[in-house]
Design a protein around this motif. Structure first.
Motif, PDB file in Angstrom:
ATOM      1  N   TYR A  43       0.858  -1.180   0.000  1.00 50.65           N
ATOM      2  CA  TYR A  43       0.000   0.000   0.000  1.00 50.65           C
ATOM      3  C   TYR A  43       0.892   1.226   0.000  1.00 50.65           C
ATOM      4  N   GLN A  65      -4.598   4.758  -1.323  1.00 49.81           N
ATOM      5  CA  GLN A  65      -5.637   4.225  -2.203  1.00 49.81           C
ATOM      6  C   GLN A  65      -5.985   2.812  -1.753  1.00 49.81           C
ATOM      7  N   GLN A  66      -7.186   2.386  -2.173  1.00 48.93           N
ATOM      8  CA  GLN A  66      -7.670   1.087  -1.680  1.00 48.93           C
ATOM      9  C   GLN A  66      -6.918  -0.095  -2.260  1.00 48.93           C
ATOM     10  N   GLN A  67      -6.477   0.060  -3.505  1.00 49.89           N
ATOM     11  CA  GLN A  67      -5.832  -1.072  -4.162  1.00 49.89           C
ATOM     12  C   GLN A  67      -4.328  -1.080  -3.895  1.00 49.89           C
ATOM     13  N   ARG A 204     -11.624  -8.007   0.698  1.00 50.95           N
ATOM     14  CA  ARG A 204     -12.616  -8.484  -0.259  1.00 50.95           C
ATOM     15  C   ARG A 204     -13.013  -9.901   0.104  1.00 50.95           C
TER      16      ARG A 204
END
Lengths: 281, 171
Positions: A43, A65-67, A204
């Motif tokens: 990350y 950022q999330q990804q 996820r």
């Protein structure tokens, strides 16, 4: 093009011949097959944004950022097979490598990772994770332990005692992992035991991740007064994740016994031998 | 004489969240490391005394603190040494011992003098450094220890593979 695999009487781990990544774990005893893709990501640490000036730091985990970004989409692999051990050595980059190991009679897969020194020459703080992606339908639920005692159910974007307004989709779902984290679809359970306390989550469905190392360039202004940035070239970290694939009914017996063996591991002491006889007097 | 009190105290100090979570400044982290290292010294003597008492032999015990990165000067240099494996669990365990060694053929014997299957693994990462790892499975009783002996065989020994007298027993 040959299938790259290691196996003993209980477990088979298969690796992609194209990418060198772990792609499948099979419990041969219970006839369970689970596609599992495991790799390292990082990350990009936040240095503050429009919404908040809060930077990621020693106290605060706040990715920008999330990804997460892959350390590399493929690994250079080498296979070692002897009568007593089978190993796949994966080299992801100059600062990230892993050995996936199986001993005879062992019911778990051992992943020994070595990460560091994390390069920060680009001025980007990096928080490195090991992520397991599966097809398990976990419905936003995962489990972490509390000091090896209780296993607590964690539900994504949810707190059991108040209405949560989730503002940090990644960090807000991270929980302490003292010895283990697992996901399940009600039938099959994938458990990862750690050799130290780490942060972990399931961001996820079917995915499980553990933070293995971090190096940051900005202080989070929570009291330390300096960024999480070791002097010199930075720190190397080596640790192990023990992976178990089992049915939900029998998984607890497996991970509890294995965690005991990990926490109270045998200690090795060497000597030249031939010492003088010893008695209390 | 050994003493575990300094390590006790260092461990107590390190219960502070700064030491557990890494939220300390670098010079404080360095001081935590110093306290641990200074505490370990006298505790190592205490452990050596305990092992001497339990095993009935006054050996110079070596604690390889860098085994996780495959560094252990004794096993890498000595042609013959003993491996004491202590099991703190209340049940018997079988555990794979991994020791860095120089290349060669080794004879590993269990506490009863029987030859134990062993492998010398030259992993891709260690190949360049002329270093290998010796692997053998140790069986250790509950809350007890086992002493295994390791001998580097000469080429003539390796061919003959004659069993030697049994090493010191253990319990």
């Amino acid at each position: 093009s040959h299938i790259l695999a290691i196996e003993n009487e209980y477990i088979r781990a298969t690796f992609s011949p194209k990418t060198g990544l772990l792609v499948e774990i099979e419990n041969l005893e219970k006839n369970l097959v689970l596609p599992v893709q495991q790799a390292f990501f990082w990350y990009n640490a936040s240095v503050g944004d429009r919404i908040s000036s809060q930077a990621s730091g020693a106290y605060i985990f706040r990715p920008s950022q999330q990804q997460p970004l892959p350390v590399r989409r493929w690994a250079q692999t080498q296979l070692v097979k002897t009568a007593l051990v089978q190993e796949v050595h994966q080299n992801f980059s100059a600062w990230c490598s892993q050995v996936v190991r199986l001993y005879p009679g062992q019911r778990h897969l051992e992943l020994e990772w070595t990460v560091g020194p994390i390069p920060v020459g680009d001025s980007w703080g990096k928080e490195v994770i090991s992520r397991f992606d599966t097809s398990l339908e976990t419905d936003g639920v995962f489990y972490t332990d509390s000091n090896g005692r209780e296993i607590l159910e964690r539900r994504r974007d949810y707190r059991p005692t108040w209405n949560l307004n989730q503002t940090e989709p990644v960090a807000g779902n991270y929980y302490p992992v003292n010895t283990r984290i697992y996901i399940t679809d009600g039938k099959v359970q994938l458990t990862v035991l750690t050799d130290r306390s780490q942060g972990g989550s399931s961001v996820r469905d079917g995915s499980l991740e553990l933070m293995v190392h971090r190096r940051l360039v900005k202080d989070d202004r929570r009291g330390v007064g300096e960024p999480l940035l070791e002097s010199g070239s930075g720190a190397w970290v080596r640790g192990r994740h023990l992976v178990l694939l089992d049915t939900v009914q029998t998984a607890a017996a497996g991970h509890r016994l294995l965690a005991e063996k990990e926490v109270l591991a045998p200690q090795v002491v060497l000597s030249q031998g031939g010492g003088a006889p010893y008695n209390l007097r | 004489s050994g003493n575990s009190a300094p390590l006790n105290e260092a461990m107590a100090v390190l219960q502070h969240h700064d030491a557990v979570s890494g939220t300390s400044r670098q010079h404080v982290a360095d001081d935590y490391a110093r306290q641990l290292a200074e505490g370990w010294g006298p505790c190592e003597v205490l452990l050596s005394n305990a092992l001497a008492w339990l095993s009935g032999s006054k050996d110079v015990f070596t604690f390889c603190l860098n085994l996780n990165i495959s560094i252990c000067p004794l096993s890498q240099k000595a042609a013959s040494f003993q491996v004491t494996v202590y099991n703190p669990l209340a049940r018997k365990v079988d555990w794979m011992v991994r020791l860095p060694v120089t290349k060669g053929v080794f004879l590993v014997r269990d506490p009863n003098g029987r030859t134990v299957q062993s492998s010398v693994v030259v992993s891709p990462s260690t190949e360049q450094k002329d270093l290998s790892e010796l692997l053998f499975s140790a069986s250790v009783p509950a809350l007890g220890f086992s002493v295994y002996s390791v001998d580097l065989l000469t080429s003539r020994d390796a061919q003959a593979r004659t069993p030697k007298p049994r090493p010191k027993n253990s319990s």
